[in-house]
Each structure stands twice: as C-alpha cells, then as structure tokens.
Enzyme design. Structure first.
Site, PDB file in Angstrom:
ATOM      1  CE1 TYR A   7     -30.650 -56.370  -1.291  1.00 35.14           C
ATOM      2  CE2 TYR A   7     -30.338 -55.702  -3.575  1.00 35.14           C
ATOM      3  CZ  TYR A   7     -29.832 -56.196  -2.388  1.00 35.14           C
ATOM      4  OH  TYR A   7     -28.494 -56.531  -2.315  1.00 35.14           O
ATOM      5  N   GLY A   8     -33.836 -57.965  -4.848  1.00 37.46           N
ATOM      6  CA  GLY A   8     -33.244 -58.265  -6.159  1.00 37.46           C
ATOM      7  C   GLY A   8     -33.784 -59.544  -6.756  1.00 37.46           C
ATOM      8  CG  LEU A  10     -32.728 -64.253  -3.476  1.00 37.76           C
ATOM      9  CD1 LEU A  10     -32.018 -64.013  -2.139  1.00 37.76           C
ATOM     10  CD2 LEU A  10     -32.933 -65.748  -3.695  1.00 37.76           C
ATOM     11  CD  GLU A  76     -27.864 -63.528  -3.353  1.00 34.26           C
ATOM     12  OE1 GLU A  76     -26.894 -63.175  -4.048  1.00 34.26           O
ATOM     13  OE2 GLU A  76     -29.036 -63.509  -3.766  1.00 34.26           O
TER      14      GLU A  76
HETATM   15  N1  PCA Z   1     -30.410 -61.258  -4.464  1.00 31.01           N
HETATM   16  C1  PCA Z   1     -30.610 -60.753  -3.151  1.00 31.01           C
HETATM   17  C2  PCA Z   1     -29.558 -59.711  -2.993  1.00 31.01           C
HETATM   18  C3  PCA Z   1     -29.305 -59.248  -4.367  1.00 31.01           C
HETATM   19  C4  PCA Z   1     -29.869 -60.303  -5.240  1.00 31.01           C
HETATM   20  O1  PCA Z   1     -29.919 -60.316  -6.451  1.00 31.01           O
HETATM   21  C5  PCA Z   1     -32.001 -60.164  -3.041  1.00 31.01           C
HETATM   22  O2  PCA Z   1     -32.848 -60.389  -3.918  1.00 31.01           O
HETATM   23  O3  PCA Z   1     -32.257 -59.449  -2.058  1.00 31.01           O
END
Ligand code: PCA
Length: 137
Positions: A7-8, A10, A76
């Site tokens: 969700y972020g 990635l 992470e």
């Molecule tokens: N990366 C992971 C978790 C939060 C982030 O910035 C993601 O994209 O899900």
C-alpha cells in the site's frame, strides 16, 4: 505462499518498487476491513493493525517468492526495533466482478511507533505519489 498486499512505497511506480521483485496481480485491491493508514513524519506510510478504525486501504497485490519476500522484509526491517511486522490480512479486488476475498501478507506498524513519531497525516484510503514526493505535507 500467500501473495503480498502493498500500500506504500513498494507499489508499482513508487520509490521502493525496485526492491519489489514480485509478480503483479493485475488490478487494484483493498483491505476488506477498514484499517488506519497514516503518513508518519511527513513521509512514512504506516498501516496499523486496528481493524475497524480508519478506512479501507487501497493497494496492489504481488505473487512473491521466498527470496523476493526476504528482500522486502529486510527493507521494511521486519523483526527489528521500529520495523514493520508482516502479517496476514483479508483483501479484495476493487473490480466488482472479482472473485472472493483472499488472504495476503501485509506490512504493519505498531501504534507505539506512531505515538513516538508524533505528527502524522490521516487516516488515508490511498498513499499517492504526492505523498511519496513530499518530505513534509
Ligand atoms: N512499504 C510497504 C509498507 C509501507 C511501505 O512504505 C508497502 O508498500 O506496503
């Protein structure tokens, strides 16, 4: 191996996508239940385990190998102080014609880390490129 819901940073098109060696499942997905998603310290997207609070959060789904997952776990900082935890969550495709919800891995942050960080923006339903580009909002 369950797929990974991101969700972020990635997500495809986002700053850490080069670390994501998974194979994208076409379309957009979202969490079945609302979850709080905050932008912490002006840049770090953090999903919290408090299901029922916040909003249904939109993201992307990837089929992953052990190696691909290990690389993202390292990014992470899974298992390290202040790092994310990887857990299973129920997600569904946003396409109304899609099949049933499924279980996927997701990176969650601890509410304690959020409290310690102080300022945060949200809850959000979607982490956008504007969020990714802004150091402060
Ligand atoms: N990366 C992971 C978790 C939060 C982030 O910035 C993601 O994209 O899900």
């Amino acid at each position: 191996m369950p797929p990974l819901f991101v969700y972020g940073s990635l997500k495809e098109g986002f700053p850490n996508f080069h670390v994501n060696q998974g194979r994208r499942v076409p379309g957009e997905f979202r969490t079945m239940r609302p979850h709080p998603l905050y932008l912490v310290g002006g840049r770090l997207p953090c999903l919290l385990p408090a299901a029922g609070h916040g909003l249904q959060v939109q993201g992307q789904l990837f089929e992953v190998s052990d190696d691909a997952l290990a690389r993202m776990d390292a990014l992470e900082r899974v298992g390290q102080p202040g790092g994310y935890r990887r857990e299973l969550i129920e997600v569904q495709a946003m396409d109304p014609a899609a099949p049933d919800p499924l279980s996927a891995y997701v990176y969650l942050q601890s509410p304690a880390m959020l409290d310690a960080a102080g300022d945060h923006l949200g809850p959000l339903a979607l982490y956008t490129l504007e969020h990714a580009r802004s150091l402060r909002w």
